[in-house]
Design an enzyme around this catalytic site. Structure first.
Site, PDB file in Angstrom:
ATOM      1  N   SER A   1     -21.786 -17.152  20.282  1.00  0.00           N
ATOM      2  CA  SER A   1     -22.918 -17.379  19.388  1.00  0.00           C
ATOM      3  C   SER A   1     -22.726 -18.726  18.693  1.00  0.00           C
ATOM      4  O   SER A   1     -21.670 -19.333  18.775  1.00  0.00           O
ATOM      5  CB  SER A   1     -23.022 -16.254  18.371  1.00  0.00           C
ATOM      6  N   GLY A   2     -23.786 -19.170  18.003  1.00  0.00           N
ATOM      7  CA  GLY A   2     -23.720 -20.456  17.323  1.00  0.00           C
ATOM      8  C   GLY A   2     -24.502 -21.548  18.029  1.00  0.00           C
ATOM      9  O   GLY A   2     -24.535 -22.677  17.562  1.00  0.00           O
ATOM     10  N   HIS A   3     -25.134 -21.186  19.181  1.00  0.00           N
ATOM     11  CA  HIS A   3     -25.921 -22.165  19.938  1.00  0.00           C
ATOM     12  C   HIS A   3     -27.409 -21.846  19.904  1.00  0.00           C
ATOM     13  O   HIS A   3     -28.160 -22.358  20.717  1.00  0.00           O
ATOM     14  CB  HIS A   3     -25.464 -22.190  21.395  1.00  0.00           C
TER      15      HIS A   3
ATOM     16  N   LYS B   1     -21.891 -20.869  31.723  1.00  0.00           N
ATOM     17  CA  LYS B   1     -21.522 -22.235  31.376  1.00  0.00           C
ATOM     18  C   LYS B   1     -20.026 -22.413  31.660  1.00  0.00           C
ATOM     19  O   LYS B   1     -19.241 -21.511  31.420  1.00  0.00           O
ATOM     20  CB  LYS B   1     -21.824 -22.529  29.900  1.00  0.00           C
TER      21      LYS B   1
ATOM     22  N   HIS C   1     -18.888 -26.907  20.889  1.00  0.00           N
ATOM     23  CA  HIS C   1     -18.101 -25.924  20.138  1.00  0.00           C
ATOM     24  C   HIS C   1     -17.259 -26.597  19.081  1.00  0.00           C
ATOM     25  O   HIS C   1     -16.205 -26.110  18.707  1.00  0.00           O
ATOM     26  CB  HIS C   1     -17.179 -25.153  21.067  1.00  0.00           C
TER      27      HIS C   1
END
Lengths: 190, 333
Positions: free
Chosen positions: B54-56, B104, B219
């Site tokens: 998560s975080g994208h 990815k 990241h």
């Protein structure tokens, strides 16, 4: 390997990971993505809870449960790698044989080689020491030396490899947590 | 650290709860942290599963819907999801025509998806084919590294391949198309600031006011080099030049030019960058067939941008233009 000994080993490893959580995360901030300490801490907390909830019947069941829990809870690269390590250990009778089997599983899963600046660089020397008939304490020493030897290396696997030359000058977080795993073994296994 | 959160440990679960409430057309499996299309699998359609740390956002959960993904697995922040999640996603989208895993290229993502595919195969479940996206020219591609990272091309690939799956094409064809898109896309990114992972509580790296990182990942991995801050015109050159020298983009039907914000850079600045990128492409004889400008693949609160170019032919453009109805991308419907 008695179930009690292994349980003590895992408990001590969980403690060490928790104590060194920030240090592992700081190492991972320098050359990775700043999550190794938190992830492994979360994983080992889940392992202890799982073992508490349903105490395994024997050493093999305990190792399998540990590996499966890490695969299910950790994610990232450390979940499959530590998970595979414990899952593969489950088939062996002695600690040296188990660690060697686990090491081979890690090599196959992560496709890293010695010198790539990964956990392999701490785990390999520990296995070699045990196979040469040395004590668990000496194997832990070999793992710590392997960890220190990752400092000047340029990473060739994992996220640190994206940094190229800039990854040199920092200990590898995976090798550092693996040295903790062996330190815990030295303190708890005969 | 200032964050609009409750507890760092609950960020992903809390966000998924909000996402489910905001998008009743989706079905969120909170236990497995998988976002599904609300209507369930369509018989005979290849299921598309992606996922990652998560975080994208909006990637990947925000790309679930008609014309794009069937399911997306949400890992912890910047941490690959676990195999159990991917198995649940795969089983949940299987309409009998097989499932494509779009992964990815990061060590953790690749290993977890690999274990998931092994588990599905062991249960003689759906046929699974995996396509790994690796488009970041900042990373030297060699046998001795983890290979190139998967970045901006992933968004374009999920859209284009999603349209092909929607047409009912078979798994092998959908997978071939995905590989073709990956081969034709290249990306490069830069950062003005680090991001702050909630659980870490402080910026992943220090970047002085007068410096920027070139060749950044998504990241918070530091980039390949640190250079003095420069105008957008020069930043565009630092991003476009390595892309153009990696792959020939002239000829064909032009490119899809994707200027992506990493989270904290305003759209105003992304348009400034896009104008400079377009000028450079014009000078290089590369035609822009379509553009996408905005924060579609973010890195938490990082300030910065990535540029992705995808070399197109008529088929890719037609699939790009096909209707899409997701929280993150929506047109033609």
């Amino acid at each position: 390997m008695s179930t009690e000994e292994l349980q003590a080993w895992l408990r001590r490893f969980a403690e060490l990971v928790h104590e060194h959580k920030d240090e592992l995360t700081a190492l991972d901030s320098a050359i990775g993505d700043a999550d190794h300490g938190a992830n492994l801490d979360r994983g080992m907390t889940a392992v202890l809870a799982a073992l508490e909830e349903a105490p395994p019947a024997d050493a093999a069941a305990l190792l399998k449960k540990t590996g499966a829990t890490l695969v299910s809870k950790v994610g990232g690269a450390s979940g499959p790698l530590y998970g595979t390590l414990f899952l593969r250990m489950a088939g062996a009778d002695t600690f040296p044989a188990a660690l060697r089997a686990g090491y081979e599983g890690v090599l196959a899963r992560g496709k890293a080689e010695p010198g790539d600046k990964t956990m392999v660089d701490a785990l390999g020397p520990a296995c070699d020491a045990l196979d040469a008939g040395r004590s668990v304490a000496e194997a832990a020493q070999a793992a710590a030396e392997g960890r220190d030897a990752t400092v000047p290396l340029v990473a060739r696997k994992g996220r640190a490899s994206y940094l190229g030359e800039r990854s040199a000058g920092h200990a590898d977080p995976g090798a550092t947590s693996t040295a903790l795993l062996l330190q815990a073994a030295a303190e708890t296994l005969s | 650290m200032k964050k609009l959160i409750n507890d760092p440990a609950d960020v992903v679960a809390d966000a998924l709860r909000g996402m489910a409430l905001a998008h009743p057309e989706l079905r969120v499996d909170h236990e497995n942290r998988v976002v599904f299309r609300g209507e369930g699998p369509r018989q005979g359609k290849v299921g598309l599963v992606s996922g990652g740390g998560s975080g994208h956002e909006p990637m990947h959960g925000g790309f679930v819907g008609r014309g794009m993904l069937d399911a997306a697995c949400a890992g912890e922040v910047f941490t690959s999801p676990v195999p159990d999640q991917m198995v649940a996603a795969t089983q949940g989208v299987d309409g009998g025509a097989g499932v494509l895993h779009i992964v990815k290229n990061y060590t953790g993502d690749v290993m977890n998806f690999e274990m998931a595919a092994e588990l599905v195969a062991a249960e003689s479940g759906a046929e699974v084919v995996t396509v790994v996206v690796d488009d970041d020219v900042a990373v030297t591609d060699s046998l001795y590294t983890a290979g190139r990272r998967g970045v901006g091309t992933t968004v374009l690939l999920e859209k284009i391949v999603g349209a092909a799956a929607e047409e009912g094409r078979p798994l092998a064809e959908v997978a071939d198309l995905a590989r073709r898109v990956d081969d034709a896309g290249r990306s490069m990114g830069m950062a003005l600031t680090s991001c702050t992972v909630p659980a870490a509580g402080k910026p992943t790296f220090d970047l002085p006011e007068d410096q920027m990182e070139i060749g950044i990942g998504i990241h918070g991995e530091p980039g390949r080099r640190r250079v003095p801050l420069a105008p957008a015109r020069e930043v565009a050159e630092m991003l476009v030049e390595p892309i153009l020298s990696d792959l020939a983009f002239t000829g064909g039907e032009g490119v899809i030019c994707f200027v992506n914000g990493l989270g904290a850079t305003p759209l105003l600045e992304l348009y400034v960058l896009h104008a400079e990128v377009a000028a450079l492409l014009d000078k290089a004889g590369v035609g822009i067939a379509r553009s996408l400008v905005g924060p579609y693949m973010t890195s938490l609160d990082m300030a910065g941008a990535t540029v992705t170019l995808l070399r197109c032919d008529d088929e890719l453009l037609r699939l790009w233009d096909a209707p899409v109805v997701t929280p993150g991308l929506r047109w033609g419907a």
